[in-house]
Write a protein that holds these residues in place. Sequence first.
Motif, PDB file in Angstrom:
ATOM      1  N   ILE A 178     -23.647 -40.336  -0.064  1.00  0.00           N
ATOM      2  CA  ILE A 178     -22.734 -41.422   0.277  1.00  0.00           C
ATOM      3  C   ILE A 178     -22.650 -41.531   1.787  1.00  0.00           C
ATOM      4  O   ILE A 178     -23.307 -40.789   2.517  1.00  0.00           O
ATOM      5  CB  ILE A 178     -21.342 -41.177  -0.338  1.00  0.00           C
ATOM      6  N   GLY A 179     -21.814 -42.427   2.269  1.00  0.00           N
ATOM      7  CA  GLY A 179     -21.745 -42.699   3.708  1.00  0.00           C
ATOM      8  C   GLY A 179     -21.396 -41.504   4.569  1.00  0.00           C
ATOM      9  O   GLY A 179     -22.236 -40.646   4.853  1.00  0.00           O
ATOM     10  N   ASP A 180     -20.155 -41.415   4.983  1.00  0.00           N
ATOM     11  CA  ASP A 180     -19.707 -40.339   5.853  1.00  0.00           C
ATOM     12  C   ASP A 180     -19.342 -39.125   4.997  1.00  0.00           C
ATOM     13  O   ASP A 180     -18.372 -39.153   4.242  1.00  0.00           O
ATOM     14  CB  ASP A 180     -18.492 -40.796   6.668  1.00  0.00           C
ATOM     15  N   ASN A 181     -20.145 -38.062   5.125  1.00  0.00           N
ATOM     16  CA  ASN A 181     -19.971 -36.889   4.271  1.00  0.00           C
ATOM     17  C   ASN A 181     -19.212 -35.761   4.935  1.00  0.00           C
ATOM     18  O   ASN A 181     -19.141 -34.664   4.375  1.00  0.00           O
ATOM     19  CB  ASN A 181     -21.345 -36.346   3.846  1.00  0.00           C
ATOM     20  N   ALA A 182     -18.649 -35.948   6.116  1.00  0.00           N
ATOM     21  CA  ALA A 182     -18.064 -34.844   6.876  1.00  0.00           C
ATOM     22  C   ALA A 182     -16.969 -34.128   6.089  1.00  0.00           C
ATOM     23  O   ALA A 182     -16.942 -32.897   6.031  1.00  0.00           O
ATOM     24  CB  ALA A 182     -17.517 -35.363   8.206  1.00  0.00           C
TER      25      ALA A 182
END
Length: 432
Positions: free
Chosen positions: A167-171
């Motif tokens: 997915i997009g931002d995985n932080a």
Amino acid sequence: MEIAIRKATRLEYRPPKPKHIQTLINLTFHKPALIDEMLVTLARRGRENSWIIIYKVLIIVHTLIRQGNGDQTLSRLEKHTDVLSIQRLKEKASAYASIQNLHLYHDYLVDRVEAYRLCQIDYIKSTSKHQEGPLRHLPVAQGLLRETTVVQRQIGFCLSCKFQMDIGDNAINFNAYRLVVEDLLGLFQVVNEAVMNILEHYFTMTQTDARLALEIYKRFAQQTQEITEYLDNARKIQNELSISIPKLNHAPLSLASALEEYLNDDAYEHRRQSYIQEKQKEKRGSISNGKKSKTKKGKKEGTMNHYLNILSGQSTTQTAPIFPINTHLKRSTSMNINPTTNMMTSTLTMSPTSTGITGHSPTFNTNPFRFSTLPRQQQFSTDTPTSSSYSFDIHNNTRNPFLPSSSSSSSSSNRPLTMIQPQSTNPFGTAL
């Protein structure tokens, strides 16, 4: 404290900053009385309907358990269960994957608090690379089987945390996933030591306890395969997780049928009593001979030799184990055989074949999940038939199972057999 919590749970696509987390960790040690207030504040933040804030609250609680005053935090979480509540969480199509990860993560944390309530100990924090965990020597009468079952349930919730990372931002997801993987490694060390302890006491258990022990062993074999696959997937992104995931060593996984056959034997109780009497006889003999200071190695190997012989239906004078030998861990020794008599300078008798060496295992080591006692290489000297000897090299094994082994060999026919030292039960070698 409130400022640190508010800044650590900001509405942004980043995990909590380490400096804010560290402030809260220090407070759990220096001012444990503030833990209740800290949890109340976190619960208040968790009432927001933003999945980001709720996710961060769970991460903060998990970090406090792992790195802070874990026992105090877990004991107080039993009273402040609303900290882990996600009832106000609203599903959003734009963050569906992250919200699904959050649900799995929440279920695992709830079970971890429940496990502490049942056992009154955090087995994950009790693991250490320098010493064995509490389940390694916990007697059956004091809850070995019950607590091992609780640990296996925790492992099941860990394995269910199969996060979606495409997915997009995985932080934020990476942060939670890293904590889960670290917990899983600790839990596996605990259950591995517990199973080894169970195998060593299997033949002294009542039939009811032995039946439960067999179920635990079968579950252990299944979970070990699942853990290996889980860590293989995590290893693909270990750079993003900022951790190093080691290869696992574990107790043997192919003993279920042999253990079950022994359990279903009509003469189970008779053989159990015979085994207990034999152990007591050996203990009395050791004391009468002035061997009160006998090492743990000798005691454990004697026990292992005896129950292997019982399980195989052989007399106690035979030493060939029916259990498969784990070849992951190896020790070094040097063995010399006189070709005219086909006998070694020690008590081990072996004969060369075209594919390897067959024969009885040495009497000083039949533990199937410590290390292999079979020689790895067969070298024939070019001397005359009357003076030729067979030299076998077995590589040294370091206490760290992840470092390469060094080899040592000896060609002297008069060199005594090197005694094998006890092997560490730590399946990882290094702490995270």
